[in-house]
Design an enzyme around this catalytic site. Structure first.
Site, PDB file in Angstrom:
ATOM      1  N   HIS A 277      -8.030  -5.251  -0.662  1.00 61.98           N
ATOM      2  CA  HIS A 277      -6.764  -4.564  -0.434  1.00 61.98           C
ATOM      3  C   HIS A 277      -5.781  -5.436   0.332  1.00 61.98           C
ATOM      4  CE1 HIS A 277      -4.092  -1.207  -0.306  1.00 61.98           C
ATOM      5  NE2 HIS A 277      -4.142  -1.085   1.004  1.00 61.98           N
TER       6      HIS A 277
ATOM      7  N   SER B  99       0.847  -1.188   0.000  1.00 60.31           N
ATOM      8  CA  SER B  99       0.000   0.000   0.000  1.00 60.31           C
ATOM      9  C   SER B  99       0.886   1.242   0.000  1.00 60.31           C
ATOM     10  CB  SER B  99      -0.955  -0.043   1.198  1.00 60.31           C
ATOM     11  OG  SER B  99      -1.960   0.928   1.082  1.00 60.31           O
TER      12      SER B  99
END
Length: 751
Positions: free
Chosen positions: A724, A608
């Site tokens: 995610h 991320s």
């Protein structure tokens, strides 16, 4: 058309977009992009998924599926609830038990929902994202809950009403709530009414892809027909609504999240919204009669200035009436920061970090802080005592069991608290403690030194995780590197007790450095098995026989994170982003300088925002690393605001559509920093198709550009589900972790 001052400001005109030959890959589910993904996946799997990989994946899966892990619980009424995944239940079981049963080695679990069975029955790959209970009437048990279920592991959820008594969903035909899949939040107002912020149907969304509008939804009413309750501007991040149902303190709140670090908080007052008067960068938290404040920057109020990262308190109703008598509960120093807090019925628990090691304080609002000389305390407005539960270089967190529990009849009291302790070589332990007042205790604390604050605490272990590797053979050290501007940057090193400082140790350096997220010590059976205990024959110096060595694992506490509070975070915001990268590079150089490793043996990993971090290591510091594992990353900083939830991060990185801001953003946009003729380290880029937060397209485009430039040793893999996190069950998680770990080991250790 109205022209604003911002429109006229120098350098504020839109920055021209560089040519992007890979825009076609931005169609996430397009036929051509997915064909490209499958081709890349096959190539990478052919390289990585050898016999050693299969063994590694199985070893990691054994850790993730272990039935000896701690089943963490949350208390509601008389029951203790848990969500559990293992080999037999890959999607998980939502279940509950009693306190007496939980204390046993084999609790008797009452299964409320089998998510695997639900997915099979409905033909949907559901991922469980939690439950929100309706507060029952006094004396009644908790019965109704809203379950958040994601169809693919992404952030968008479908909320469905569930009856824990019958263990069934409440049929919409009978008035049961069933909200369509969307981003947003839901809160119970009463048994027949929800407060809903959602992007479903025709409800508007912000430029960040989150809910812009909140509505009041009555039982049996269609979401499209619900009355509008609250709305935020399109260029703000999102709207949130919530009802606090604490008996005697029932209140409804709305929050306009302007961006990640600025928000306006409102309370429903006489059928209108009343904004609570505070700067937008001051975080507000209400609990019963108290209102707490944590400023992100220094805050001046009526001649007093409170530093960033402090914790302040005021009586809720007095503050709304205009009083500004703020009590200082915590003030940071150069070494200590506040990470979180939790209320029991009568006390406030503060979770602190002192040089990235945990410290816990207990505050008593009923007793003023008292200094050693008997005067007013200079350490805080309320009496404070240190909880003796935090060994050095460990992460320990305290939080309330159930602040509304009035007695021990069901195995707990309102001043009970959980303690969760972990360390890199210390398996996690769950403890339960209790706080009571000592009528004889009168001394407070001074200068951070614990005194007798009239609070007696006790705690004992309830559950302990097993050891998944021979952790006794490894030791944890903390070191400090010096960054380019002279800042001391801490990092943790986990290595064999007989580590040889000859520069030949395969070393994995992990970091994040953003959004005020702190990287603290944590036990990982995966890291232990996949890295610390991996063995490869390597040559020593001249005349030395070949020997076997494991890996070294390092976690860097760079700026941009929250290890030293908001100031540590803000030091690497926007135009100062380079400081986070300089800090990380300084740690890499320090490891080489100390003889722990060498460029050929040093790899880095991040996901991320951490993917952006290691992407910049690839493009700006390629000479420092032999391998880079870059996961679910931000990489195209020119178009990140137009992709998935990227617009919500402008407060962190800046706005590339403003020419003046693009001038500094382009200096840390890896997609635009690639150059011909550079010797780049071997690179593995991985992502997930269903990630609706960062999205997969930045990773795709980076890999495609590197391949087109003829950069060798570039590998790409995209999980076709998992959100995610890149994985929606333990099997997927094991495969994801195994690929990254195996790639780094093959590259750095040659095996």
């Amino acid at each position: 058309m109205t022209t604003t001052a911002a429109d006229q400001a120098p350098g504020s005109s839109p920055a021209p977009e560089p040519t992007d030959e890979n825009v076609w890959l931005e169609e996430i589910y397009g036929e051509a992009p997915l064909a490209w993904v499958r081709e890349q996946n096959a190539r990478t799997e052919d390289l990585l998924e050898d016999a050693d990989y299969a063994g590694l994946e199985g070893s990691i899966l054994e850790v993730l599926d272990s039935t000896d892990r701690i089943a963490m619980v949350g208390k509601r009424g008389e029951w203790y609830y848990n969500f559990w995944k293992d080999q037999a239940n890959p999607k998980g079981l939502w279940r509950r038990t009693t306190w007496e049963s939980y204390l046993t080695d084999s609790p008797d679990w009452d299964v409320l929902l089998d998510v695997d069975a639900l997915a099979a029955a409905e033909g949907e790959e559901w991922v469980f994202h939690g439950a929100t209970f309706l507060r029952p009437a006094a004396g009644e048990p908790y019965r109704l809950a809203l379950l958040a279920l994601s169809p693919d592991g992404g952030d968008a959820n479908r909320y469905r009403e569930f009856d824990v008594g019958t263990r069934t969903f409440v049929d919409p035909a009978d008035g049961g709530f069933d909200l369509p899949t969307a981003k947003g939040n839901v809160s119970w107002l009463d048994a027949d009414t929800l407060l809903v912020a959602s992007t479903a149907g025709d409800l508007p969304r912000t430029a960040s892809s989150y809910a812009r509008t909140a509505v009041t939804l009555r039982r049996g009413e269609a979401l499209s027909a619900a009355a509008r309750l609250f709305e935020v501007p399109e260029d703000h991040m999102m709207a949130v609504v919530a009802h606090d149902s604490t008996p005697g303190f029932e209140r409804t709140f709305a929050v306009d999240y302007i961006d990640f670090y600025n928000r306006s908080t409102f309370i429903r007052w006489d059928d209108a919204w009343l904004e609570i008067d505070a700067p937008t960068d001051v975080n507000l938290s209400a609990h019963r009669e108290w209102l707490l404040f944590r400023p992100q920057q220094a805050w001046s109020v009526e001649g007093n200035t409170y530093p960033a990262g402090s914790l302040l308190a005021a009586k809720f109703e007095d503050y709304l009436a205009g009083a500004r008598d703020l009590l200082v509960l915590f003030a940071p120093d150069a070494h200590t920061s506040l990470q979180s807090w939790s209320w029991t019925r009568n006390f406030l628990l503060l979770n602190l970090l002192r040089d990235v090691s945990s410290e816990i304080r207990v505050l008593d609002p009923s007793v003023p802080g008292v200094a050693a000389d008997g005067g007013a305390s200079d350490g805080g407005a309320w009496a404070s005592s240190l909880l003796d539960a935090c060994p050095p270089l460990h992460d320990v967190n305290a939080y309330a069991v159930d602040d509304e529990d009035e007695g021990p009849s069901d195995g707990g009291a309102g001043d009970d608290f959980w303690l969760v302790a972990t360390g890199f070589t210390t398996p996690s332990t769950l403890m339960r403690g209790s706080l009571t007042r000592d009528p004889a205790g009168t001394a407070g604390s001074r200068g951070g030194v614990a005194g007798t604050a009239g609070v007696v605490s006790s705690h004992a272990a309830v559950k302990a995780s097993p050891s998944f590797f021979n952790d006794g053979q490894y030791e944890v050290q903390q070191h400090f590197a010096v960054s380019a501007d002279g800042t001391r940057v801490p990092y943790f090193q986990v290595a064999s007790r007989d580590l040889v400082l000859d520069g030949q140790n395969p070393t994995q350096l992990s970091g994040y450095g953003g959004f005020e997220v702190s990287r603290t010590p944590a036990y990982s059976g995966t890291v232990g098995r996949a890295w610390l205990e991996r063995r490869t024959a390597t040559s020593g110096g001249p005349g030395e026989a070949a020997h076997s060595r494991g890996g070294v694992y390092v976690v860097a506490n760079i700026r941009g994170g929250g290890e030293y509070g908001p100031s540590w975070h803000r030091a690497a915001l926007k135009e100062n982003r380079h400081r986070a990268f300089e800090d990380f590079a300084a740690v890499a150089q320090h490891l080489v300088h100390r003889g722990v490793t060498s460029r050929e043996r040093l790899g880095c990993v991040g996901g991320s925002n951490g993917g952006l971090l290691v992407g910049n290591m690839l493009t700006t510091y390629p000479e420092l690393f032999g391998a880079i594992s870059c996961g679910v990353p931000l990489l195209d900083m020119r178009r990140y605001t137009k992709l998935s939830a990227g617009h919500s991060w402008i407060a962190e990185y800046g706005d590339p559509d403003v020419a003046a801001e693009w001038e500094y953003i382009k200096t840390f946009s890896p997609y635009h920093l690639l150059k011909d003729g550079v010797e780049y380290p071997e690179t593995f880029i991985w992502t997930a198709t269903s990630d609706d937060r960062v999205g997969p397209v930045q990773a795709r485009k980076m890999a495609a550009r590197m391949q087109a430039m003829g950069i060798p040793n570039l590998w790409f893999h995209e999980a076709l589900e998992g959100g995610h996190a890149g994985a929606s069950d333990n099997r997927q998680a094991a495969a994801l972790q195994a690929r990254s770990q195996h790639f780094l080991w093959r590259t750095l250790a040659g095996g």
